[in-house]
Design an enzyme around this catalytic site. Sequence first.
Site, PDB file in Angstrom:
ATOM      1  N   ASP A 114     -20.998   7.928  -6.549  1.00  0.00           N
ATOM      2  CA  ASP A 114     -20.160   8.705  -7.130  1.00  0.00           C
ATOM      3  C   ASP A 114     -20.234  10.077  -6.487  1.00  0.00           C
ATOM      4  O   ASP A 114     -18.852  10.617  -6.595  1.00  0.00           O
ATOM      5  CB  ASP A 114     -20.702   8.886  -8.482  1.00  0.00           C
ATOM      6  CG  ASP A 114     -20.550   7.696  -9.238  1.00  0.00           C
ATOM      7  OD1 ASP A 114     -19.401   7.134  -9.331  1.00  0.00           O
ATOM      8  OD2 ASP A 114     -21.417   7.265 -10.163  1.00  0.00           O
ATOM      9  N   GLU A 345     -21.986  16.681  -8.527  1.00  0.00           N
ATOM     10  CA  GLU A 345     -21.655  17.867  -8.266  1.00  0.00           C
ATOM     11  C   GLU A 345     -22.490  18.859  -9.233  1.00  0.00           C
ATOM     12  O   GLU A 345     -21.794  18.859 -10.381  1.00  0.00           O
ATOM     13  CB  GLU A 345     -20.355  18.310  -7.908  1.00  0.00           C
ATOM     14  CG  GLU A 345     -20.291  19.813  -7.498  1.00  0.00           C
ATOM     15  CD  GLU A 345     -20.521  20.126  -6.078  1.00  0.00           C
ATOM     16  OE1 GLU A 345     -20.572  21.167  -5.839  1.00  0.00           O
ATOM     17  OE2 GLU A 345     -20.808  18.945  -5.350  1.00  0.00           O
TER      18      GLU A 345
END
Length: 407
Positions: A114, A345
Amino acid sequence: MRSARLGPCVSSDRYAAATHALQAKRVGLPRGGSHSVICRAEQQARMGHKRVLLLAHGKKAETPEFKEAYAWLEKDGHHIDLMKTASPEDMSKGVKKLIAHFGDYDILIAAGGDGTINQVVNELVDQDAPKDTCLAVLPLGTANDFATSLTIHDDNLVQAMQTAVQGISKPVDVASANGKSFLNMATGGFGTEAAKQTDSDLKDKVGGAAYLITGVTKVNELASKHAKARAPSTTHDSSTQWQEQEQGEKGDVDSWEGDLLVLAVGNAQQAGGGMKMCPEAKIDDGLLDITYVQNVPPEKVPELLQTLAMGGRDNDDLAESIKTMRVPWLEVECSEDLSINCDGEPLNDKKYKFEIHKHRICLMVPPTANDLFQDSKDLEDKQRQKEKELEAQAPAKAVEMLENLGM
């Protein structure tokens, strides 16, 4: 998406002649020689060649599973430009190459987890890639939440590679948090802390279940954050406790204030190793699906995690704590820093603005991914149409390929 040229148009007479010519070329040819070349030409023409830029996570690209999928891509006759990436800078170079030579590629394949997909999407948006840029995903990560939502599974990478080049191209939305793009989901609060503390060895051993195990073991560290939020009115779920406060340029705006335990802002449906945080999200509807959780006592957290993991919203004991809504944007402000995970992130801030950017890129998906799209029948119709087009183009394309081989 700019498709590769599939050969010159032919009349029905030439079309039939091409088919007969191929059949005639087989007569008297030994098996394993030119016969196999002609058969392969017909098969490859029927499937349609693609010009592929493949960005692969360097370490993952050395696995036997990836090498098997790559070998299939080569054998199927696609034109491949492989770039192994070891850093975000490498990923940026790859996307720059795609944009600089946009007409030279049909598909950009992001091979990784991902986080890798997130890096590619951010580069595409930051570098202002055309909206018809076509992205495909090859799942090589631990959880692979986004790929799983698309019914692209990491236990069959050859099939995943087939979807990458033979799937259906669909326009999809891209979401953002304070300007950082994400394709799948942004999560904040307790769930994000658990994900940050999940041991890498545990992830290697049990995969996505590691996030759930870590969440249960970190119950004693549970803490809510006081938050204020704003979103457009009339689009939220009736179960929320929002109250109309003001009228802005975008219309009526509602606000809410209270303790926040878990926040999920979904463009797609699942995160954290399979937890269906936003089970009704559609990736092409121009809206964010929001799930947030309040006021859950520590002893109820394992039950909460299980409920979220299953995508359930019918747990009577937790009904008052789990809230949902669907909006084009959301602003959240906390009394202290809130950690947010945007597809791997990490972000850390007191204020966030989440937005949706409708149909920002195109995505290659299998026809089984209908749960993520508004009109599931559209995927099935497009698949049938694509099969008919390839069937019709196959003889002419095969002749062209054979002529290039000097046959």
